[in-house]
Enzyme design. Structure first.
Site, PDB file in Angstrom:
ATOM      1  N   SER A  29       0.787  -1.016   0.040  1.00  0.00           N
ATOM      2  CA  SER A  29      -0.056   0.000   0.092  1.00  0.00           C
ATOM      3  C   SER A  29       0.898   1.153  -0.047  1.00  0.00           C
ATOM      4  CB  SER A  29      -1.095   0.045   1.187  1.00  0.00           C
ATOM      5  OG  SER A  29      -0.283   0.195   2.255  1.00  0.00           O
ATOM      6  N   ASN A  30       2.209   1.324   0.569  1.00  0.00           N
ATOM      7  CA  ASN A  30       2.864   2.368   0.574  1.00  0.00           C
ATOM      8  C   ASN A  30       3.392   2.548  -0.943  1.00  0.00           C
ATOM      9  OD1 ASN A  30       3.363   3.942   3.183  1.00  0.00           O
ATOM     10  ND2 ASN A  30       3.347   1.868   3.967  1.00  0.00           N
ATOM     11  N   HIS A  71       8.333   3.768   8.700  1.00  0.00           N
ATOM     12  CA  HIS A  71       7.846   3.116   9.964  1.00  0.00           C
ATOM     13  C   HIS A  71       6.653   3.434  10.701  1.00  0.00           C
ATOM     14  CE1 HIS A  71       9.107   0.141  13.120  1.00  0.00           C
ATOM     15  NE2 HIS A  71       8.675   1.081  13.891  1.00  0.00           N
ATOM     16  N   THR A 104      20.285   3.353   7.996  1.00  0.00           N
ATOM     17  CA  THR A 104      21.631   3.300   8.419  1.00  0.00           C
ATOM     18  C   THR A 104      21.844   1.706   8.747  1.00  0.00           C
ATOM     19  OG1 THR A 104      21.178   3.860  10.695  1.00  0.00           O
ATOM     20  CG2 THR A 104      21.906   5.335   9.017  1.00  0.00           C
ATOM     21  N   GLU A 108      21.926   0.292  11.517  1.00  0.00           N
ATOM     22  CA  GLU A 108      21.101  -0.055  12.898  1.00  0.00           C
ATOM     23  C   GLU A 108      19.922  -0.112  12.479  1.00  0.00           C
ATOM     24  OE1 GLU A 108      20.641   1.418  17.287  1.00  0.00           O
ATOM     25  OE2 GLU A 108      22.171   2.383  16.039  1.00  0.00           O
ATOM     26  N   ASP A 138      15.993   0.618  11.921  1.00  0.00           N
ATOM     27  CA  ASP A 138      15.099   1.763  12.155  1.00  0.00           C
ATOM     28  C   ASP A 138      15.670   2.929  13.039  1.00  0.00           C
ATOM     29  OD1 ASP A 138      12.861   0.417  11.190  1.00  0.00           O
ATOM     30  OD2 ASP A 138      12.489  -0.724  12.873  1.00  0.00           O
ATOM     31  N   GLN A 181      -1.350   7.920   7.607  1.00  0.00           N
ATOM     32  CA  GLN A 181      -0.458   9.046   7.603  1.00  0.00           C
ATOM     33  C   GLN A 181       1.057   8.313   7.024  1.00  0.00           C
ATOM     34  OE1 GLN A 181      -0.798  11.982   8.703  1.00  0.00           O
ATOM     35  NE2 GLN A 181      -2.848  11.531   9.243  1.00  0.00           N
ATOM     36  N   GLU A 182       1.205   7.126   6.990  1.00  0.00           N
ATOM     37  CA  GLU A 182       2.447   6.647   6.267  1.00  0.00           C
ATOM     38  C   GLU A 182       2.158   7.314   4.619  1.00  0.00           C
ATOM     39  OE1 GLU A 182       3.541   2.397   6.804  1.00  0.00           O
ATOM     40  OE2 GLU A 182       2.465   2.668   8.649  1.00  0.00           O
TER      41      GLU A 182
HETATM   42  C1  GRF Z   1       3.424  -0.561   6.845  1.00  0.00           C
HETATM   43  O1  GRF Z   1       2.932  -0.354   7.895  1.00  0.00           O
HETATM   44  C2  GRF Z   1       5.235  -0.026   7.035  1.00  0.00           C
HETATM   45  O2  GRF Z   1       5.407   1.009   7.862  1.00  0.00           O
HETATM   46  C3  GRF Z   1       5.906  -1.312   7.592  1.00  0.00           C
HETATM   47  O3  GRF Z   1       5.333  -2.439   6.898  1.00  0.00           O
HETATM   48  C4  GRF Z   1       3.899  -2.144   6.443  1.00  0.00           C
HETATM   49  C5  GRF Z   1       4.053  -2.339   4.970  1.00  0.00           C
HETATM   50  O4  GRF Z   1       2.643  -2.132   4.354  1.00  0.00           O
HETATM   51  N1  GRF Z   1       7.321  -1.090   7.419  1.00  0.00           N
HETATM   52  P1  GRF Z   1       2.418  -1.934   2.932  1.00  0.00           P
HETATM   53  O5  GRF Z   1       3.131  -3.322   2.192  1.00  0.00           O
HETATM   54  O6  GRF Z   1       3.271  -0.810   2.346  1.00  0.00           O
HETATM   55  O7  GRF Z   1       1.017  -1.708   2.575  1.00  0.00           O
END
Ligand code: GRF
Length: 213
Positions: free
Chosen positions: A26-27, A122, A154, A156, A158, A186-187
């Site tokens: 979805s992102n 994240h 980086t 390390e 997150d 929000q992402e």
């Molecule tokens: C999201 O919540 C992102 O923050 C995390 O994994 C999830 C991925 O979701 N790292 P999508 O595959 O982008 O829907």
């Protein structure tokens, strides 16, 4: 659009995204939409998944974006897998790598191959609740505000410099799922925004701080 690598101009060369996914994507879709709507001046040149069944691959194909599946089980070591990832990205002259739900730790070798050119989204207000299930960790902890972070990757986990964060209120009626849904909205808003900030340049990193001009 860039027809082939010989045609890459300086500007195009700086705006070629490679998106790495493991799941529903979805992102990735939010980034595709931002590019399509011209809110984000960039080209997604490849989407790479570490699982053939990642739902996000269909989103990429529907948008006409090249996809690559690199199943990590076929590689002898993390280093070998990451070397192949780097090679696939370099072959397409990717200038910015966007992790979008890519559920693998990256080796220092990978991170060094794209210094300050790997971003991650994240689902928590880092440095709180790094690692898996940031939304669930926040809900169980009982915080009153939660949120999302886009940061530079980086070695390390997150822990890299923070580019953009967004806050959501945690209501008493929220469940882990409803909180995760609010954070996801929000992402989707801040990831394309952060990519644009990085691509537009004029920023620097001072210690841990990402500073614009
Ligand atoms: C999201 O919540 C992102 O923050 C995390 O994994 C999830 C991925 O979701 N790292 P999508 O595959 O982008 O829907």
């Amino acid at each position: 659009m860039v027809a082939n690598e010989k045609d890459v101009t300086y500007d195009d060369a700086g705006r070629r995204l490679g998106v790495l996914i493991s799941g529903r994507g979805s992102n990735l879709q939010a980034i595709i939409d931002a590019v399509t709507d011209k809110r984000l001046d960039a080209t997604i040149v490849v989407v790479i998944a570490n699982k053939a069944g990642a739902g996000g691959l269909d989103r990429a194909r529907a948008a006409g974006i090249e996809t690559v599946v690199l199943e990590h089980a076929s590689y002898a070591s993390r280093e070998a897998y990451d070397a192949e990832l780097v090679a696939e990205l370099r072959r397409r002259a990717v200038s910015l790598v966007c992790l979008a739900g890519f559920m693998r730790l990256l080796s220092a070798t990978f991170v060094r191959a794209f210094p300050d050119r790997i971003l991650n989204v994240h689902p928590s207000l880092l440095p709180a609740f790094p690692g898996l299930d940031g939304q669930g960790q926040a809900w169980r902890h009982g915080v009153k505000v939660a949120g999302a972070t886009v940061h530079i990757v980086t070695p390390e986990l997150d822990a890299g410099p923070i580019i953009v964060q967004a806050v959501v209120a945690v209501e008493e009626g929220d469940t882990e799922d409803s909180l995760a849904a609010k954070i996801l909205v929000q992402e989707h808003r801040i990831y394309p925004e952060a990519i644009g900030i990085v691509l537009n340049g004029g920023w620097r990193i001072d210690g841990r701080r990402f500073l614009r001009r």
